[in-house]
Design an enzyme around this catalytic site. Structure first.
Site, PDB file in Angstrom:
ATOM      1  N   ASP A  20      -1.490 -12.592  10.930  1.00  0.00           N
ATOM      2  CA  ASP A  20      -2.314 -12.000   9.828  1.00  0.00           C
ATOM      3  C   ASP A  20      -1.546 -12.756   8.408  1.00  0.00           C
ATOM      4  O   ASP A  20      -1.195 -12.140   7.761  1.00  0.00           O
ATOM      5  CB  ASP A  20      -2.046 -10.548   9.658  1.00  0.00           C
ATOM      6  N   SER A  47       0.748  -1.279   0.011  1.00  0.00           N
ATOM      7  CA  SER A  47       0.035   0.032  -0.088  1.00  0.00           C
ATOM      8  C   SER A  47       0.722   1.405  -0.012  1.00  0.00           C
ATOM      9  O   SER A  47       0.375   2.318   0.200  1.00  0.00           O
ATOM     10  CB  SER A  47      -0.914   0.037   1.056  1.00  0.00           C
ATOM     11  N   GLY A  48       2.059   1.079  -0.406  1.00  0.00           N
ATOM     12  CA  GLY A  48       3.010   2.303  -0.410  1.00  0.00           C
ATOM     13  C   GLY A  48       3.282   2.934   0.737  1.00  0.00           C
ATOM     14  O   GLY A  48       3.337   2.465   2.036  1.00  0.00           O
ATOM     15  N   ALA A  63       0.999   2.448   4.165  1.00  0.00           N
ATOM     16  CA  ALA A  63       1.077   1.291   5.097  1.00  0.00           C
ATOM     17  C   ALA A  63       1.754   1.865   6.345  1.00  0.00           C
ATOM     18  O   ALA A  63       2.416   2.800   6.632  1.00  0.00           O
ATOM     19  CB  ALA A  63       2.278   0.399   4.682  1.00  0.00           C
ATOM     20  N   PRO A  64       1.152   1.278   7.624  1.00  0.00           N
ATOM     21  CA  PRO A  64       1.708   1.873   8.803  1.00  0.00           C
ATOM     22  C   PRO A  64       2.903   1.300   9.100  1.00  0.00           C
ATOM     23  O   PRO A  64       3.597   2.406   9.927  1.00  0.00           O
ATOM     24  CB  PRO A  64       0.930   0.926  10.141  1.00  0.00           C
ATOM     25  N   LYS A  82      12.196  -3.291   7.091  1.00  0.00           N
ATOM     26  CA  LYS A  82      10.698  -3.108   7.344  1.00  0.00           C
ATOM     27  C   LYS A  82      10.927  -2.078   8.356  1.00  0.00           C
ATOM     28  O   LYS A  82      11.974  -2.182   9.606  1.00  0.00           O
ATOM     29  CB  LYS A  82      10.069  -4.229   7.981  1.00  0.00           C
TER      30      LYS A  82
END
Length: 511
Positions: free
Chosen positions: A197, A80-81, A84-85, A103
Site C-alpha cells: 500500500d 486518521s486518528g 485507524a485499524p 505502531k
C-alpha cells in the site's frame, strides 16, 4: 572545521565546468557521502551495545507504555486518528533523547508470535537514510508492536492535499520522487522488494524536512490481511486478479505517488492515463505550480508515471530505472529540504537551565567546543576509575596495543588533531576488552568538531551506558542534540546533567 572532509579527486576530462552543472555535481557527491556515512554509522552501531537509537532490538511492553503515556490518545499520530485499524503513537523512551513511532496492531492481526518476530526482524535489517528505519518490536502476550524512528514533519499527503500556508514547490516534489525511488531501489537490492500500500501517507518528513519511506509498509497490517487499504481505483490490476503483491505492483503504486506529486490531487490512474494518451499532460499539473515548473521536467515525470501504470506488470520499469530517470531532475541538491518545504527546522526554543551550571555545563550550554576540549584534557581519565577491573591474564600484547592506540588518541586529542584522535580512539573501542566513558566522550567531541553530530550523539549515549550517572555523558548529549537542532531535548539533557552534578556534589560533601 575541515578536519573530516574527504578530498575529491576531479578527473579533468569528466569534470563539468558549467557553474550550474558543477554545483549539481557537488550536491550529488555530498548526497553520496551522506549515504555512505549513514551506512557506516548503522554498521558500527550494531556492535556497540544497547542505548543506540539505530540498532534493532526487542522492547518490553512496560517500556513502550511508559514512552507513550500508556498509549494515550494524545500521543496518536496516525493520519486518521483513533479510527485507524492499527494505531501509530509517538513516544519517548526513558533515558533516551529521541522520539520514536510505535505502531500497535490489533490483537488478532498476528496471532503467531514467531511469524511476527521473523517479519519484524527481517525489516529491522534494513538501514538507509531514505527510510524511517525500524528500530525494534514488542511481542508480549496479545500485544504486537513495531518501533521506528519518529518523523516530526507530517506526511506527503498532508503537505500535498491539506496544506495551509504554501504548497510544495516543484523542486521539492522532484526530490520526494527521487528519494522514495532510492529507498525502493535499496530495499529491492537487499531482498525486500515488496511494499504494501505505497501511497502519499507512507512518505514522511524528518526533522530536516527530508522525505523518507515509512518502514511500516514492509509488513502487512495482519499476517493474512489485505495489502492495500486504499480505494480499488488505485490498486494494481494484478492484485485485483490474484490478491498478491509483486515487485511490479510496488512500481504501479509508485506511479500513483508520481500522479499525486504532479497534480497535488489524488487522481485515479485510469483518468490520468486517459489525459496522458490524449496528450493533455498539462491538465494533470497542479494549478498552484503554474509558471513555477519546467515543462521538460514535468514531461519526463509524466512519461515515467505512464510507464509505471502500465496494465501489464512486465511492461513497467524496475527500481533502478526509476532512480536513473529521476536523478538528473534533482537540480537543487544544495538547498535544504526544510527550506523548500517552508517549515522551521528548529523544534523548540531551549528552556532556561533549572540549576546553576558548572564550568562544563556553562561550556555546553554555550556550545563552546574549545572550552569543552580544554576541560576534557584537564580532567584526563579520573572519571574512569572503577569502570574496568582487569585480571593479570588480560595484559596481553593485544591489550598493550589497545592502550598504545588510546595513548596516540590522547596525544592527537591534546594537539587538536581530531581526525587522528577519532581513528586511534576507534581502534581502542573496537577491541572491546576495556571500555572507557572518557574515550567515548572525547571521540564524541572530536565528531562535533568535525561537524558530525549524529555519531557524536551516539558516542555520548555510549558513555552514559558505560557510566549511567556521569554528568559529562549527559552534557555531551546536550551539545550533540543542539547541533542537530533538537533544542528542547538538548535543554532537557543539560538540566539532567546539572542535576546529576548537584547530586554528586552533595554526596561528596556528605562523605
Amino acid at each position: 572545521m575541515g578536519c573530516c572532509q574527504s578530498s575529491m579527486l576531479l578527473r579533468g576530462r569528466e569534470r563539468e565546468t558549467h557553474p550550474e552543472k558543477e554545483r549539481k555535481r557537488k550536491g550529488e557527491e555530498k548526497e553520496k557521502e551522506k549515504e555512505q556515512a549513514y551506512g557506516k554509522q548503522q554498521r558500527q552501531s550494531e556492535g556497540e551495545g544497547e542505548g543506540v537509537d539505530f540498532s534493532f532490538s526487542e522492547f518490553s511492553l512496560a517500556e513502550l507504555k511508559a514512552a507513550t503515556n500508556n498509549f494515550s490518545s494524545e500521543y496518536i499520530v496516525s493520519e486518521s486518528g483513533e479510527k485507524a485499524p492499527n494505531l501509530v503513537y509517538k513516544g519517548r523512551l526513558q533515558n533516551q533523547s529521541r522520539w520514536i513511532a510505535v505502531k500497535r496492531f490489533s490483537k488478532a492481526a498476528w496471532p503467531d508470535p514467531k511469524q511476527f518476530v521473523e517479519e519484524a526482524s527481517g525489516v529491522g535489517k534494513l538501514r538507509h537514510p531514505r527510510l524511517a528505519n525500524l528500530i525494534g518490536y514488542c511481542c508480549d502476550g496479545d500485544e504486537r508492536l513495531l518501533v521506528a524512528e519518529y518523523m516530526p514533519n507530517d506526511t506527503l499527503a498532508k503537505h500535498l492535499f491539506h496544506w495551509e500556508t504554501q504548497t510544495i514547490e516543484w523542486a521539492m516534489r522532484l526530490r520526494v520522487a527521487l528519494y522514495i525511488a532510492q529507498a525502493l531501489h535499496y530495499c529491492s537490492s537487499e531482498g525486500r522488494p515488496l511494499y504494501h500500500d505505497l501511497n502519499a501517507y507512507r512518505v514522511l518528513f524528518d526533522h530536516e524536512g527530508d522525505p523518507r519511506l515509512s518502514c511500516f509498509g514492509f509488513m502487512k497490517n495482519s499476517r493474512d490481511g489485505k495489502s492495500y487499504s486504499t480505494n480499488l481505483a488505485y490498486t494494481p490490476p494484478e492484485y485485483l486478479r490474484n490478491g498478491r503483491v509483486t515487485p511490479e505492483s510496488v512500481i504501479y503504486s509508485f506511479g500513483t505517488v508520481l500522479l499525486d506529486l504532479l497534480s497535488g490531487k489524488h487522481i485515479p490512474p485510469s483518468h490520468a492515463l486517459d489525459m496522458i494518451q490524449g496528450k493533455n499532460n498539462m491538465l494533470l499539473m497542479d494549478s498552484h505550480l503554474e509558471g513555477k515548473f519546467s515543462t521538460e521536467e514535468a514531461t519526463v515525470v509524466v512519461n515515467l508515471a505512464s510507464k509505471c501504470l502500465q496494465y501489464e506488470p512486465r511492461e513497467r520499469p524496475d527500481t533502478k530505472d526509476l532512480v536513473t530517470t529521476l536523478a538528473p531532475l534533482h537540480t537543487k541538491p544544495d538547498v535544504r529540504s526544510h527550506i523548500m518545504l517552508g517549515i522551521p527546522k528548529h523544534e523548540e526554543a531551549p528552556s532556561t537551565p533549572q540549576r546553576p551550571l558548572s564550568a562544563m555545563g556553562e561550556a555546553c550550554s554555550r556550545m563552546d567546543l574549545t572550552a569543552i576540549h580544554q576541560i576534557l584534557v584537564a580532567t584526563h581519565y579520573r572519571d574512569d576509575e572503577g569502570t574496568n577491573e582487569l585480571s593479570f591474564q588480560e595484559w596481553t600484547q593485544q591489550m598493550r596495543d589497545m592502550l598504545e592506540a588510546r595513548k596516540r588518541g590522547d596525544y592527537a586529542f591534546r594537539d587538536k588533531d581530531f581526525k587522528t584522535a577519532i581513528d586511534n580512539y576507534s581502534q581502542f573501542i573496537d577491541v572491546g576488552t576495556m571500555v572507557s566513558p572518557t574515550v567515548f566522550a572525547r571521540r564524541s567531541l572530536c565528531y562535533l568538531l568535525c561537524d558530525q553530530p549524529d555519531p557524536a550523539l551516539r558516542d555520548a549515549m555510549q558513555a552514559q551506558c558505560v557510566y549511567p550517572d556521569w554528568p559529562t555523558a549527559f552534557y555531551m548529549q546536550s551539545v550533540a542534540l543542539a547541533k542537530l537542532d533538537m533544542h528542547k531535548d538538548a535543554a532537557d539533557m543539560l538540566n539532567e546533567a546539572a542535576a546529576l552534578e548537584e547530586k554528586r556534589q552533595r554526596g561528596a560533601r556528605g562523605s
